[in-house]
Every structure is written in C-alpha cells, then in structure tokens.
Design an enzyme around this catalytic site. Structure first.
Site, PDB file in Angstrom:
ATOM      1  N   PRO A 191       0.828  -1.212   0.000  1.00 19.53           N
ATOM      2  CA  PRO A 191       0.000   0.000   0.000  1.00 19.53           C
ATOM      3  C   PRO A 191       0.862   1.262   0.000  1.00 19.53           C
ATOM      4  O   PRO A 191       1.801   1.390   0.771  1.00 19.53           O
ATOM      5  CB  PRO A 191      -0.800  -0.130   1.305  1.00 19.53           C
ATOM      6  N   GLU A 192       0.524   2.182  -0.908  1.00 21.02           N
ATOM      7  CA  GLU A 192       1.205   3.469  -0.983  1.00 21.02           C
ATOM      8  C   GLU A 192       0.172   4.570  -0.743  1.00 21.02           C
ATOM      9  O   GLU A 192      -0.952   4.286  -0.328  1.00 21.02           O
ATOM     10  CB  GLU A 192       1.917   3.599  -2.331  1.00 21.02           C
ATOM     11  N   LYS A 247       1.690   7.857   3.793  1.00 16.56           N
ATOM     12  CA  LYS A 247       1.588   6.419   4.050  1.00 16.56           C
ATOM     13  C   LYS A 247       1.060   6.113   5.448  1.00 16.56           C
ATOM     14  O   LYS A 247       1.358   5.056   6.013  1.00 16.56           O
ATOM     15  CB  LYS A 247       2.951   5.764   3.858  1.00 16.56           C
ATOM     16  N   ASN A 267       7.165   2.022  -4.346  1.00 17.73           N
ATOM     17  CA  ASN A 267       7.901   1.364  -5.423  1.00 17.73           C
ATOM     18  C   ASN A 267       7.211   1.451  -6.779  1.00 17.73           C
ATOM     19  O   ASN A 267       7.841   1.749  -7.791  1.00 17.73           O
ATOM     20  CB  ASN A 267       8.149  -0.102  -5.054  1.00 17.73           C
TER      21      ASN A 267
END
Length: 390
Positions: free
Chosen positions: A2-3, A54, A171
């Site tokens: 999760p971002e 985040k 990422n």
C-alpha cells in the site's frame, strides 16, 4: 505494498462504509497484532478516518460522555480495513471495532504479513514530509528548498522513496513517474531537481503574459517530476474507485491495466542500493549499481488467481513459510544468512564415529594405517570370508 493512494482509498472506504454506523464497546486486539491495546470503551461511538501519505488516522468519537481516542496506522506490506459480520471475521484481523447492530458487524484491520502497525494518539509520525496527494504545495516547497540535503546525493529512484520529502510515494509509483518523463532511474536526484527548478523559473518569465487558462494548459501538457508525484497518485485514486469495496472482483485487473511500467512485459529492472527493484525503460543512468545486468520482463500468460496451486509439503518449504510469517525473523534475515555462511557443515556420523574411536584408542609409537570408514567395508568383509575358505 500500500502506498499513498491506497491509504487515501482506505480512509474513504471507512468514512463511506461506517459513516452511518454506531459502534460500541472497545477495540478487540489479536494476540499477534503489532500495536498496543487500545484503552477506549464507549456504549456508543462513531468512527472517522483521514489519510496522510503512508499513514491513516482513525478517530473514535463517543456520542455521550468520554474522551475521543485516535490511532495512527501504517499498513506495512498487506494492511487494510474490512467491514464484515462479527461472527465471520476475515483471516488475519488484528484489531476489531464492533457495531451496535444486531447481529453486529466489525470493522477489522487486516494484515496477512503482519508488517502493519498502529500507535495511540493523533500525531503523524515525526520526520514525514507533506503528503503528495493532499498537501501538494507544501510538498513541492519542502523538496525545492532542501536540495542541499544529502538525501539528494542519491539516485532519483532512491530519493523518491524518502518519506521526509516524498510522503506517499512507493515502489510502483516511482517507476510510473520516472517512466512518463523518460528520466533514467539512476540519475542523480539533485541533478534532476535542480534542472526542474531552473525550468520553472524560466517558464514563469516566458509565460508571464499568458492568460491563466493557457498557463494551466501548458502546465497540464508539460508536467514536471514534482507535479507527477501528485497527479499520478491522483490517477490511481480516480481509477481505483472499486477499492471502496476491497473485495470487488475487478479492482486488481483495473490496477494492472493502469500500470505502464511497473512489472510490465518489455520493461527492464535492476535492484537499487537498498535492494528494491526499480522498473524502467532505456538506460539506467550513471549511478546504477555495479555488477548487475538489467533484466527484461518477458510477456507470458497471466496467472489465474482462482486456480488451485500445488501443495508444497517439503520440510524446508514449511520452515521457509513459518519464517516468512514472522516479521522478527525477516528483520534479521541478513544476519542469519551471514551466520549460516560462517558455520561449517556438521560432520557425517561415520566420520564423527571414527574420530571418537581414534581418540579412545591407546597411543602407539608406530603410525597406524588410516582407517577408512566407507562403503568398502562390505567388500572387505567379503574378502576376509573368501580367504578363510579351505
């Protein structure tokens, strides 16, 4: 993992799914949850959520007497929230909040890999910069005024993961952002961002006579890196509306179709200096790690997520599976590997038995022939038996 967009969508999911619900009691924590017990109880309260980068803040507001309680969550690699019947909670639910309905439902913090956590209080984690989604102006200013920071001595792909400046970027987002601008991932971060700063100053002078609508059009047609750090995550939020219901069948397909670079066939990949894989197209850039060869992802048939997988029952695979479930062992994986390399292979039983026998035998002035404990002992016995025949 999760971002920023996934945290934003999780906050929206909680607010929309639980906005009209009344909860009661306290928070039920699992035995293995990575967070403290929650010292809160109320006969009636409501839940509300807000995301920043985040992190996600959950606020418990009593409808009567009592003080509110806030919790700040980090999702780790697999965290998220689900609203389910209390009698049938999802697997890996580590914190539950029960509704006052009959039968009750439960809002659950679910985390299969147990890297997610929560802490008490409403303060965001110190050291995290402004959110790329909700605080764009402050985010942009925070980056451009701190370009002398040593964080920007690193390749741009690594700087983009620094949450002090790029809170919410992870990422897959860094790969998509750099790909759209054709920026080599291992170009020096300061080089990229200082050029952006100069371009912005030149653009302001050049466009000073343009109308506001033309300025906005130019900006939209020629976005820079920091603008994409805001607009690309916003695209995910817009495209992933199905994530408001985390069990929607099409959410993963929609996300895969949106990706242009990350894990896409034909793209190259390298591991950065932190061991994280970066996907890109073209040359990697002057600061690429040495000793690595860029790998291209080949196109292949997509795996069916509903297809049954073969059961692996080897002892080694079970041991790896148990270790993967334990975050503490993952944290020291590198040290364990170094220790395993340093420890010699244990001797075989036959050799150990021979050494014990040699140590127990009396000392002799004449050297004895070495005793070989091998499979040839059987042939030696056979030979002795033949010699004894008349």
């Amino acid at each position: 993992m999760p971002e920023g967009p996934e945290l934003a969508l999780a906050g929206r999911y909680i607010n929309e799914a639980c906005g009209g619900l009344v909860f009661c009691g306290g928070a039920e924590r699992s035995a293995v949850g990575r967070g403290p017990e929650v010292p809160f109880r109320s006969e009636a309260y409501r839940l509300g959520a807000a995301a920043r980068g985040k992190e996600l803040r959950l606020r418990l507001e009593p409808l009567g007497p009592g003080r509110p309680q806030a919790l700040v969550f980090r999702f780790g690699m697999s965290g998220g929230f689900r609203l389910r019947p209390a009698a049938a909670p999802p697997r890996h639910a580590h914190l539950r909040f029960l509704t006052r309905e009959s039968p009750p439902r439960a809002l659950c913090f679910v985390d299969a890999r147990r890297f997610g956590s929560w802490r008490l209080g409403d303060a965001w984690q110190p050291g995290r910069g402004p959110c790329v989604l909700t605080e764009y102006r402050a985010f942009r200013e925070n980056v451009l005024k701190n370009l002398d920071d040593k964080a920007f001595d690193k390749p741009i792909c690594e700087a983009l993961l620094n949450q002090k400046y790029f809170n919410g970027i992870g990422n897959y987002l860094r790969a998509e952002i750099l790909y759209r601008l054709k920026i080599p991932p291992f170009e020096k971060a300061r080089t990229v961002l200082e050029a952006l700063k100069h371009q912005e100053q030149a653009r302001r002078k050049k466009n000073s006579s343009l109308t506001l609508s033309k300025k906005l059009k130019l900006k939209r047609d020629n976005p820079d890196l920091l603008e994409l750090c805001h607009t690309v995550p916003m695209e995910v939020v817009a495209a992933e509306k199905n994530l408001l219901d985390p069990d929607h069948a099409d959410n993963h397909t929609a996300f895969k179709n949106w990706l242009q670079c990350y894990g896409v066939p034909g793209m190259s990949s390298l591991r950065d200096h932190n061991g994280r894989t970066i996907w890109f197209q073209g040359e990697p850039g002057p600061m690429a790690p040495r000793g690595q060869t860029s790998r291209k992802k080949r196109a292949g048939p997509k795996a069916d997520p509903d297809a049954p997988t073969a059961e692996v029952t080897t002892r080694a695979s079970k041991r790896r599976s148990r270790r993967a479930e334990n975050p503490a062992t993952l944290a020291v994986k590198k040290e364990e590997e170094e220790e395993e390399e340093a420890v010699p292979e244990p001797p075989r039983k036959g050799r150990a038995r021979a050494r014990r026998a040699a140590a127990a035998a009396p000392a002799s002035s004449e050297p004895e022939a070495p005793v070989k404990v091998t499979r040839r002992r059987a042939s030696a016995h056979k030979g002795a038996g033949e010699a004894a025949r008349p």
